[in-house]
Design an enzyme around this catalytic site. Structure first.
Site, mmCIF file in Angstrom:
data_model
loop_
_atom_site.group_PDB
_atom_site.id
_atom_site.type_symbol
_atom_site.label_atom_id
_atom_site.label_comp_id
_atom_site.label_asym_id
_atom_site.label_seq_id
_atom_site.Cartn_x
_atom_site.Cartn_y
_atom_site.Cartn_z
ATOM 1 N N GLY A 10 -7.942 56.369 -5.508
ATOM 2 C CA GLY A 10 -7.208 56.089 -6.744
ATOM 3 C C GLY A 10 -8.139 55.267 -7.624
ATOM 4 N N GLY A 12 -7.489 54.441 -10.919
ATOM 5 C CA GLY A 12 -6.757 54.075 -12.138
ATOM 6 C C GLY A 12 -6.991 52.617 -12.489
ATOM 7 N N GLN A 13 -5.920 51.962 -12.966
ATOM 8 C CA GLN A 13 -6.055 50.577 -13.434
ATOM 9 C C GLN A 13 -6.463 49.643 -12.296
ATOM 10 O OE1 GLN A 13 -6.273 50.446 -16.525
ATOM 11 N NE2 GLN A 13 -4.322 49.906 -17.472
ATOM 12 N N ASP A 34 -10.712 59.997 -6.892
ATOM 13 C CA ASP A 34 -9.475 60.289 -7.632
ATOM 14 C C ASP A 34 -9.386 61.809 -7.792
ATOM 15 O OD1 ASP A 34 -7.689 58.199 -9.696
ATOM 16 O OD2 ASP A 34 -7.421 60.369 -9.921
ATOM 17 N N ASN A 121 3.188 51.875 -4.478
ATOM 18 C CA ASN A 121 4.620 51.555 -4.336
ATOM 19 C C ASN A 121 5.479 52.783 -4.081
ATOM 20 O OD1 ASN A 121 5.147 48.742 -4.596
ATOM 21 N ND2 ASN A 121 4.504 48.829 -6.743
ATOM 22 N N HIS A 176 8.413 44.194 -0.372
ATOM 23 C CA HIS A 176 7.934 43.953 -1.739
ATOM 24 C C HIS A 176 8.927 44.608 -2.686
ATOM 25 C CE1 HIS A 176 5.164 43.321 -4.996
ATOM 26 N NE2 HIS A 176 5.059 44.609 -5.240
HETATM 27 P P1 A3D Z 1 -2.730 54.206 -12.291
HETATM 28 O O1 A3D Z 1 -3.571 53.498 -13.289
HETATM 29 O O2 A3D Z 1 -1.812 55.270 -12.779
HETATM 30 O O3 A3D Z 1 -3.716 54.815 -11.182
HETATM 31 C C1 A3D Z 1 -3.277 55.681 -10.181
HETATM 32 C C2 A3D Z 1 -4.379 56.695 -9.966
HETATM 33 O O4 A3D Z 1 -4.006 57.501 -8.848
HETATM 34 C C3 A3D Z 1 -4.595 57.652 -11.161
HETATM 35 O O5 A3D Z 1 -5.934 57.561 -11.604
HETATM 36 C C4 A3D Z 1 -4.261 59.021 -10.592
HETATM 37 O O6 A3D Z 1 -5.081 60.071 -11.121
HETATM 38 C C5 A3D Z 1 -4.533 58.818 -9.113
HETATM 39 N N1 A3D Z 1 -3.888 59.793 -8.240
HETATM 40 C C6 A3D Z 1 -2.680 60.396 -8.375
HETATM 41 N N2 A3D Z 1 -2.459 61.239 -7.359
HETATM 42 C C7 A3D Z 1 -3.568 61.158 -6.549
HETATM 43 C C8 A3D Z 1 -3.936 61.795 -5.337
HETATM 44 N N3 A3D Z 1 -3.133 62.690 -4.733
HETATM 45 N N4 A3D Z 1 -5.136 61.463 -4.802
HETATM 46 C C9 A3D Z 1 -5.950 60.582 -5.386
HETATM 47 N N5 A3D Z 1 -5.657 59.951 -6.547
HETATM 48 C C10 A3D Z 1 -4.471 60.248 -7.113
HETATM 49 O O7 A3D Z 1 -1.837 53.164 -11.448
HETATM 50 P P2 A3D Z 1 -2.213 51.668 -11.027
HETATM 51 O O8 A3D Z 1 -3.619 51.623 -10.553
HETATM 52 O O9 A3D Z 1 -1.757 50.730 -12.093
HETATM 53 O O10 A3D Z 1 -1.188 51.470 -9.795
HETATM 54 C C11 A3D Z 1 -1.379 52.202 -8.611
HETATM 55 C C12 A3D Z 1 -0.211 52.010 -7.661
HETATM 56 O O11 A3D Z 1 -0.127 50.644 -7.260
HETATM 57 C C13 A3D Z 1 1.175 52.359 -8.241
HETATM 58 O O12 A3D Z 1 1.945 53.047 -7.270
HETATM 59 C C14 A3D Z 1 1.785 50.993 -8.521
HETATM 60 O O13 A3D Z 1 3.201 51.008 -8.494
HETATM 61 C C15 A3D Z 1 1.226 50.191 -7.371
HETATM 62 N N6 A3D Z 1 1.235 48.737 -7.524
HETATM 63 C C16 A3D Z 1 1.556 48.002 -6.426
HETATM 64 C C17 A3D Z 1 1.580 46.625 -6.501
HETATM 65 C C18 A3D Z 1 1.929 45.833 -5.290
HETATM 66 O O14 A3D Z 1 1.964 44.622 -5.340
HETATM 67 C C19 A3D Z 1 2.223 46.506 -4.034
HETATM 68 C C20 A3D Z 1 1.279 45.990 -7.707
HETATM 69 C C21 A3D Z 1 0.952 46.756 -8.802
HETATM 70 C C22 A3D Z 1 0.931 48.139 -8.703
#
Ligand code: A3D
Length: 320
Positions: A10, A12-13, A34, A121, A176
């Site tokens: 992943g 992303g952010q 990714d 999540n 969480h």
């Molecule tokens: P985001 O910036 O959307 O990044 C997610 C990345 O995952 C994107 O670049 C997608 O292209 C990629 N992706 C989607 N499907 C796949 C796949 N099958 N294989 C590989 N890559 C894929 O999201 P984010 O980085 O802001 O957040 C990521 C996750 O963390 C989300 O589920 C949030 O809810 C979670 N999160 C958890 C916490 C905790 O404290 C546990 C805090 C903040 C965010």
């Protein structure tokens, strides 16, 4: 000796921030994976180009091919979708469960010896599913949530007491989600437990209760402010703290979503508990004594996670 290899599934952010932090701390060489072609390659190149100014030695590779994570020492999983305003973490279950399946299989086939930290999540259910799909040992698969929830609690407390965050410790247990269990008795300022500080007149019980609620709502507060995603700086920092403890065998005592078998009245279940993280992964679950109220809150939180795990089993037959 070769540098450790850190695979970020992943990009992303959170994934991009993880890569930047891992480079700045020289934790090892980084592979960003990714499915969105271009994103991991672009971020990897951008961070590599920060190397000359920052002076770090670490290679950065972006990829859409699982073969590139081969032999990774650590995998940090953020693949999936984050929340939008108005959504709960649980609303992400169906879509992110499918993602955990492909990620779990990718790790199983390419990096079976890695220490895996899940961030996707709804955290407690996703880390359980990721472990099931990957088949890795339970001690090598955990979830990041408690470090972040505790950090939020510590931040709010340090502002309330007007003291350095370094001198504030805090524990948050349970799942969480809205039922997470902040533990004031085990949270201190300079070693003094919060209830004693209230008795000493440093703050009021009302203020302490407000801070607990704000901690529970910490993720939603940021989702509401950003409007187009969820928190990523503090989540990434928290996961890096866990990865560093593993890579350097620091044996830090950190709360995280770990497999609990025997402690807390649980038999084989992932939920947020204090752990010791070292070279063997989750080396210990610290079984602290809870009073009646705390145990009731913890049980409620566990029930909420059990509901999500049951929902996962209902969606994917291979998990049942
Ligand atoms: P985001 O910036 O959307 O990044 C997610 C990345 O995952 C994107 O670049 C997608 O292209 C990629 N992706 C989607 N499907 C796949 C796949 N099958 N294989 C590989 N890559 C894929 O999201 P984010 O980085 O802001 O957040 C990521 C996750 O963390 C989300 O589920 C949030 O809810 C979670 N999160 C958890 C916490 C905790 O404290 C546990 C805090 C903040 C965010």
């Amino acid at each position: 000796m070769a540098r450790p290899k850190i695979a970020l599934i992943g990009a992303g952010q959170i994934g991009g921030t993880l890569a930047h932090l891992a480079a700045l701390k020289e934790l090892g060489d980084v592979v960003l994976f990714d499915i969105a072609d271009g994103t991991p390659q672009g971020k990897a190149l951008d961070i590599a180009e920060a190397g000359p100014s920052e002076g770090f030695d670490a290679t950065m590779k972006g990829t859409t091919d699982y073969a590139d994570i081969a032999g990774a020492d650590v995998c940090i999983v953020t693949a999936g979708v984050p929340r939008k305003p108005g959504m709960s973490r649980d609303d992400l279950l169906g879509i992110n469960l499918k993602v955990m399946k492909s990620v779990g299989e990718g790790i199983r086939d390419n990096a079976p010896d890695a220490f895996v930290i899940c961030i996707t999540n709804p955290l407690d259910a996703m880390v359980w599913a990721l472990r099931e799909f990957s088949g890795l040992p339970h001690a090598k698969v955990c979830g990041m949530a408690g470090v972040l929830d505790s950090a939020r609690y510590r931040h709010f407390l340090s502002v309330e007491f007007g003291v350095s965050m370094k001198d504030v410790t805090a524990f948050v247990l349970g799942g969480h989600g809205d039922t997470m269990v902040p533990l004031p008795r085990y949270s201190t300022v300079g070693g003094i437990p919060l209830p004693d500080l209230v008795d000493m007149g440093w703050s009021t019980q009302e203020k302490m209760d407000e801070i607990i609620q704000r901690t529970r709502d910490g993720g939603a507060e940021i989702v509401g402010l950003l409007g187009n995603g969820s928190a990523f700086y503090a989540p990434a920092t928290s996961a890096i703290e866990m990865a560093e403890s593993y890579l350097k065998d620091q044996k830090r005592v950190l709360p995280c979503a770990a497999y609990v078998d025997g402690a807390y009245g649980l038999d084989g279940f992932y939920v947020g508990v204090p752990t010791v993280i070292g070279a063997d992964g989750i080396e210990k679950v610290v079984n602290i004594k809870l009073n009646k109220d705390e145990q009731a809150m913890f049980d409620k939180s566990v029930d909420a996670v059990k509901g999500l795990v049951a929902a996962c089993k209902g969606i994917d037959d291979s998990l049942a």
